[in-house]
Design an enzyme around this catalytic site. Structure first.
Site, PDB file in Angstrom:
ATOM      1  N   PHE A   1      36.704  35.842  39.592  1.00  0.00           N
ATOM      2  CA  PHE A   1      38.074  35.316  39.737  1.00  0.00           C
ATOM      3  C   PHE A   1      37.963  34.748  41.494  1.00  0.00           C
ATOM      4  CE2 PHE A   1      39.293  38.489  36.650  1.00  0.00           C
ATOM      5  CZ  PHE A   1      38.488  38.331  35.595  1.00  0.00           C
TER       6      PHE A   1
ATOM      7  N   HIS B   1      32.491  37.052  33.954  1.00  0.00           N
ATOM      8  CA  HIS B   1      33.481  38.723  34.306  1.00  0.00           C
ATOM      9  C   HIS B   1      31.668  39.555  35.171  1.00  0.00           C
ATOM     10  CE1 HIS B   1      36.755  37.958  31.821  1.00  0.00           C
ATOM     11  NE2 HIS B   1      36.991  38.700  32.084  1.00  0.00           N
TER      12      HIS B   1
ATOM     13  N   GLU C   1      45.834  34.089  41.399  1.00  0.00           N
ATOM     14  CA  GLU C   1      44.581  34.227  42.176  1.00  0.00           C
ATOM     15  C   GLU C   1      44.501  33.134  43.480  1.00  0.00           C
ATOM     16  OE1 GLU C   1      43.514  34.078  39.207  1.00  0.00           O
ATOM     17  OE2 GLU C   1      43.318  36.423  38.320  1.00  0.00           O
TER      18      GLU C   1
ATOM     19  N   PHE D   1      38.471  40.631  39.701  1.00  0.00           N
ATOM     20  CA  PHE D   1      36.375  40.453  38.974  1.00  0.00           C
ATOM     21  C   PHE D   1      35.893  39.687  40.386  1.00  0.00           C
ATOM     22  CE2 PHE D   1      37.149  42.600  35.028  1.00  0.00           C
ATOM     23  CZ  PHE D   1      36.554  42.993  35.007  1.00  0.00           C
TER      24      PHE D   1
ATOM     25  N   MET E   1      36.592  32.150  42.905  1.00  0.00           N
ATOM     26  CA  MET E   1      36.496  31.198  43.409  1.00  0.00           C
ATOM     27  C   MET E   1      37.808  30.574  42.919  1.00  0.00           C
ATOM     28  SD  MET E   1      33.396  30.049  40.269  1.00  0.00           S
ATOM     29  CE  MET E   1      32.509  31.452  39.833  1.00  0.00           C
TER      30      MET E   1
HETATM   31  C1  LIG Z   1      41.246  34.416  36.216  1.00  0.00           C
HETATM   32  C2  LIG Z   1      41.678  35.776  35.554  1.00  0.00           C
HETATM   33  N1  LIG Z   1      42.564  36.860  35.846  1.00  0.00           N
HETATM   34  C3  LIG Z   1      42.555  37.804  35.497  1.00  0.00           C
HETATM   35  C4  LIG Z   1      42.218  37.832  34.736  1.00  0.00           C
HETATM   36  C5  LIG Z   1      41.932  39.558  34.139  1.00  0.00           C
HETATM   37  N2  LIG Z   1      42.333  39.157  32.630  1.00  0.00           N
HETATM   38  C6  LIG Z   1      42.294  39.570  31.595  1.00  0.00           C
HETATM   39  S1  LIG Z   1      43.527  39.093  30.267  1.00  0.00           S
HETATM   40  C7  LIG Z   1      44.650  39.567  31.012  1.00  0.00           C
HETATM   41  C8  LIG Z   1      45.870  39.593  30.708  1.00  0.00           C
HETATM   42  C9  LIG Z   1      46.151  37.617  30.229  1.00  0.00           C
HETATM   43  O1  LIG Z   1      47.471  38.206  29.941  1.00  0.00           O
HETATM   44  P1  LIG Z   1      48.176  37.229  28.689  1.00  0.00           P
HETATM   45  O2  LIG Z   1      47.727  35.730  29.260  1.00  0.00           O
HETATM   46  O3  LIG Z   1      50.131  37.648  28.096  1.00  0.00           O
HETATM   47  O4  LIG Z   1      47.630  37.271  27.687  1.00  0.00           O
HETATM   48  P2  LIG Z   1      47.282  38.367  26.341  1.00  0.00           P
HETATM   49  O5  LIG Z   1      45.710  39.223  26.519  1.00  0.00           O
HETATM   50  O6  LIG Z   1      48.368  39.087  26.220  1.00  0.00           O
HETATM   51  O7  LIG Z   1      47.271  37.682  24.627  1.00  0.00           O
HETATM   52  C10 LIG Z   1      43.981  39.687  32.812  1.00  0.00           C
HETATM   53  C11 LIG Z   1      44.592  40.016  33.821  1.00  0.00           C
HETATM   54  C12 LIG Z   1      40.904  37.517  33.937  1.00  0.00           C
HETATM   55  N3  LIG Z   1      40.293  37.326  32.749  1.00  0.00           N
HETATM   56  N4  LIG Z   1      41.180  35.801  34.320  1.00  0.00           N
END
Ligand SMILES: Cc1ncc(C[n+]2csc(CCOP(=O)(O)OP(=O)(O)O)c2C)c(N)n1
Ligand SMILES: Cc1ncc(C[n+]2csc(CCOP(=O)(O)OP(=O)(O)O)c2C)c(N)n1
Ligand SMILES: [Mg+2]
Ligand SMILES: [Mg+2]
Lengths: 333, 325, 333, 325
Positions: free
Chosen positions: A93, A134, A67, A90, A95
């Site tokens: 985020f 969120h 971010e 969201f 922050m």
């Molecule tokens: C700081 C932040 N940015 C974006 C998100 C939205 N988000 C939730 S899960 C995710 C993907 C995460 O991917 P990964 O780290 O590979 O974990 P996986 O879901 O594959 O277990 C995203 C972008 C978030 N929760 N927090």
């Protein structure tokens, strides 16, 4: 705000956003969109669907989960001639990118004298089963930052007209969408270039007894409350949606309060140190002698947002809360 | 894309590509800062002053291959970057002295200089603050189809900031025209780099597929060559490079810091390895003397300009917060 | 607050902080201090001098420039049994750690039911030639966060007594020091264990005409203004320093406003959406009928902090501004 | 240091160290999530559900060498980590179903489970949010002179977050007892890892001096061995390790995501490489059947417990914000 002769179409909130993006990207090649999942997936809630196919993957770009650099893409991109739209999935985020927003984007003109035509879009609120990390409503933070503008539309038409203006604005604009409103429909003018000015409140309903200033998801609830109060109590409620929180159109709000003498502010955020606090402060500074009753805040209790929707909804202020608040202001003094 | 905001300018030419030019710029930076330091001692600098004396080769070498339309992001310690990217010494001095003619009307001082028309997108009071902006500038150039590049200067202390890793990843993924130049001057505020840096900085990009190189940051030609190669690669679409330039700051963290946390032998050894003397050795003494005299004139004029400019008053505080309506 | 019989010593603000740290680290081995330059250098302004020599480099630890992980050191450390004090050098840099403060530390108890005995110390304000990215006063942001406490002492004695309490508190506390106050002296009780409770305002001066609520650097200025107003105008000014901003001791403030009917809030922060807004909101909600005049905010103008000290001081509110504000409240209806 | 808050417990023993134990835990996680998924389909899960089905070996192998006093940081996709660290299936199920008996009173759901008494310091709704906390937990253990360690699980998407680089640097500098376990399941929300990850994750620590290893994340023993080595090193003061465990998520990002962004062949190939089947192959079929039956009972009991618990009502919303005064 809509002129009578303009043709309109019923659009969902997210469609208003999508149309604004399409139109501005068509109009100006300097407009680009970067963010997580904005490209091929069309956004986690589908808000940006179709854009990547239309504008290509240099202008509609999926980013990693970074971010701070994401907002930096906007700041640096704007500095070299783009007019970027950055999406932070969201609001919570944002922050993580706070330094780039507050210390960099918002101060760029002050340091350099140059424009910083950056729009940061994000989505706030407890409108889904997403929980305490969120669903937050920290819009008031950003209103304390000189150099930044903050917009928070409450319906599809405003979302469209204000986003188009935000993108054309030469200052950084934080554009806060509301999750709970994404599917809400409203008639949206379909004229060629439907723009709404930043910094101008919209009096959604005229009234003479009480002024209700509402933002985000509380606007519709305030309008519903106003209907009910008219019918059940014969109370005439004016509902004002400031739409832009910074700079705030204090004149419109205060003129109304001077007429009605009664004020309710309704928001999804919690109460302390919030948007409502500032509106109350403005009112007591400017209209003390006209105030007929203590103003009342309609806000979420000062606790975290629970995950289950029934609990989140129990926490969020509703139509009943607005009704009760207005009745309180009518009873007092 | 739409037409470019700034038309592509020719490379800045001899100022940065010849030994003469490099020496002159380094001398200008050195004398600029010595003069500013004196002014500080006289109570004439109403802000903090982070001197880059001893590090001039990194800025001059790092900007040697740049055009006006290329971008540079600098740090809290950035006078040398500003001058190397083309900032006028008089307006920069005016900024440090808090004068209305300064680049930020004399309100910002040395940590808040940004001259977009020269591609200088900012010194910065936030360690690491320029790194995301550099990434964005490089993305902007790529998205506009320009063959411009961005050079991002930062200290070794900034490698501890999260944005560094974020930027390496994005730059590598998108093959951005971005050159990361870590100016390792061995100290991070009041502590040595050992407190801050694990392992080797120049290798931080390897696992992202970004080439890395460590150079003698006191050798302007070595820096210019290393960054020049990276710039050429970036202009050709070859993506980012990480350059670690090893150098030393002669003075304390800020003017006023006596730097008691390091010993004299160390400082003296580095002073003996003066990048300016090394750059000057390539010139014939008479030529060098002539350049020195030129620089002296330029610095005197800059100081005079600053001193004759009005002191910035409170009426300037409110300006430049929003676009005129 | 000081009992008459307690011996006191004149200390500078920073010395009050230093004493509190020494005492709490002596008292409880679980207390550790981490931050940039806190160790061998003793802090950029010398606040933590001597601690590393006394407590060793595992308990007083210099960190890299990694503010997010720095706060994480505190969160994780607290979760496994420490009572960490984390220093963020300038308040402006707290933004970089915002997620750890707001989404992690402040929500830990809500998620787990467990304590989060974390103190985050930082330094705010335009008290030096540091410019727009090292001088900001965003204390209001943190007061919107359920689960977090916010303390902002205005003098050496309060700094000491409140920091000791913050360290012993089982909730995360953001402890905001003020750069412009570091050298300011005050008599500090030297009893064995001088503690001041969080959440309790201090009425620094009793008065009957106007209530001035002041925080941080404005407390001394408000006291000076009160003296002047007493002498020059015969106006009796009550000065309240809430000391803890969240939770705010609204009772003390409102009781005073009810008596005086006049309110001024004085702060170094800019005005919109600030601490003053919240105090005004509380006053108009609770004491409308007692208000004899519109309250007045004494705050910095809504612009960035300039670097040169004369400009920064010109921007910051001073004794004259408080005097003028009080006179305004006395003139009005 | 002062006495420990939690006394050092003996290693958890056979549950995680034998083939039986590992299979059983993986089976428990699988069946737990399948059951939760069904409940979700029935509208009984009032929050998002990120399934780790297909990734069980990473959690079970990653926790194999851990004691109760060791810490684990998990992610939004963390049921398997919770169960592997000892969470009770009944209370975890109750949390997912929004019941008062859930670990967070049924208010938090699957992204906000933290059970400090078990060393589980939290799943997390913020990608990367657990990484700084893990660094702090490891620091806390070190500062207290404990020989406990922290295992930090995160997805490959989280490697894009700045905190990852910050933590690698601090962990390396301080030789923290911290094991970074990147659970690379190939997708990051709705996009493939190619959008997110430049180069190779397991090598991210090299330039910090942190050993790195990539393992087959569908082989519970391989994961247990790799993480076990790292845990042993960390307990002995040897500092951090980065382990990349390559695996695959069988379902969409969240329950409800059809994952139309990937093709069936890919999914089927990975389903054929089922870590649970592989773990079960080490057992004799009768033994396996017995374990399956045991697990079935445990899951039924967990579901029954959850279903019989009261639905959390609004009166719980305000609890647990501050210490009782
Ligand atoms: C700081 C932040 N940015 C974006 C998100 C939205 N988000 C939730 S899960 C995710 C993907 C995460 O991917 P990964 O780290 O590979 O974990 P996986 O879901 O594959 O277990 C995203 C972008 C978030 N929760 N927090
Ligand atoms: C985010 C942030 N943290 C801390 C500081 C305080 N600070 C200013 S300069 C500095 C040291 C920077 O060291 P380095 O990056 O090596 O640059 P150098 O000063 O050596 O040029 C620090 C810690 C800051 N300005 N910003
Ligand atoms: Mg350095
Ligand atoms: Mg993944």
């Amino acid at each position: 705000m809509t002129a009578v002769e303009t043709p309109t179409r019923s659009l969902k909130f997210w469609q208003g956003i999508n149309q604004a993006l399409v139109e501005e990207m068509e109009r100006d090649e300097r407009v680009v969109l970067v963010g997580e999942d904005v490209g091929r997936p069309g956004g986690p809630y589908g808000v940006t669907r179709g854009l990547r196919d239309r504008f290509g993957d240099l202008r509609v770009r999926d980013t990693p989960i970074s971010e701070a650099v994401l907002v930096g893409l906007g700041v640096g991109g704007a500095a070299v001639g783009l007019r970027p739209v950055v999406e932070i999935m969201f609001f919570d985020f944002a922050m993580i990118a706070m330094d780039q927003i507050v210390n960099q984007a918002a101060k760029y003109r002050y340091f350099s004298g140059a424009s910083m035509p950056l729009t940061i879009r994000t989505m706030c609120g407890a409108g889904g089963p997403n929980g305490a990390q969120h669903s937050q409503n920290f819009e008031a933070w950003y209103c304390t930052v000189p150099g930044l503008k903050v917009v928070m539309p409450s319906n599809a038409a405003d979302a469209k007209g204000l986003l188009k203006s935000a993108i054309r604005d030469d200052d950084p604009v934080l554009f806060i969408e509301t999750l709970g409103l994404l599917p809400a429909r409203r008639e949206v003018p379909q004229e060629d270039d439907f723009l709404l000015p930043l910094g101008v409140a919209d009096t959604r309903r005229a009234g003479s007894d009480v002024t209700v200033v509402a933002i985000g998801r509380l606007v519709d609830r305030a309008l519903a409350a106003a209907e009910r109060l008219e019918q059940e109590d014969g109370i005439s409620v004016e509902v004002i949606d400031p739409r832009t929180l910074a700079p705030l159109d204090a004149e419109t709000i205060l003129a109304s309060v001077r007429r009605t003498g009664r004020l309710v502010v309704a928001q999804e955020a919690t109460s302390p140190f919030s948007f409502a606090s500032e509106v109350f402060a403005l009112a007591v500074e400017s209209c003390l002698s006209e105030l007929k009753a203590p103003p009342v805040r309609v806000a979420s209790p000062f606790v975290n947002v629970p995950t289950p929707v029934p609990l989140a909804e129990a926490r969020a202020p509703g139509v009943d809360d607005v009704v009760a608040a207005v009745r309180t202001t009518m009873r007092e003094a | 894309m739409a037409e470019l905001k700034t038309p592509v300018a020719p490379a800045t030419g001899s100022a940065r590509t010849t030994s003469r030019g490099r020496y002159r710029l380094m001398r200008l930076s050195r004398r600029f800062e010595e003069t500013a330091h004196e002014q500080f001692g006289d109570g004439q600098v109403p802000g903090p002053l982070h001197l880059s004396i001893g590090q001039e080769a990194v800025a001059v070498g790092g900007c040697a291959a740049l055009r006006k339309t290329d971008a540079v992001l600098s740090t809290h310690r950035g006078h040398h970057h500003c001058l190397a990217k083309g900032a006028a010494p008089d307006r920069l001095m005016a900024e440090l002295l808090g004068r209305t003619t300064g680049y930020s009307r004399g309100r910002g001082g040395s940590m808040h200089v940004a001259i977009p028309a020269l591609g200088l997108l900012g010194t910065n009071g936030i360690v690491g603050g320029g790194i995301p902006i550099a990434t964005g500038a490089a993305y902007g150039m790529q998205a506009q189809g320009r063959d411009d590049v961005t050079v991002c200067f930062f200290g070794e202390g900034a490698t501890g900031a999260g944005v560094f890793g974020e930027a390496l990843n994005v730059a590598a993924l998108w093959r951005l025209p971005l050159i990361f130049v870590c100016e390792n001057n061995q100290y991070v505020e009041l502590t040595p780099q050992e407190i801050h840096v694990a392992g080797e900085i120049w290798r931080r990009g390897e696992s992202y597929g970004i080439p890395g190189v460590r150079v003698d940051g006191n050798d302007v030609n070595a820096v210019a060559d290393a960054v020049g190669d990276a710039v050429a690669r970036a202009r050709g679409g070859g993506g980012p490079t990480l350059v670690e330039a090893v150098t030393y700051r002669w003075f304390g963290h800020y003017a006023g810091d006596r730097a008691a946390y390091r010993d004299d032998d160390e400082v003296n050894a580095w002073r003996a390895n003066d990048p300016l003397v090394r750059a000057g050795a390539a010139l014939d003494p008479a030529e060098r003397a002539a350049l020195d005299a030129e620089v002296e004139k330029e610095i005197s004029a800059a100081l005079a300009f600053a001193q004759q400019s009005a002191v910035t008053g409170p009426e300037a505080i409110a300006l430049d917060h929003y676009a005129a309506a």
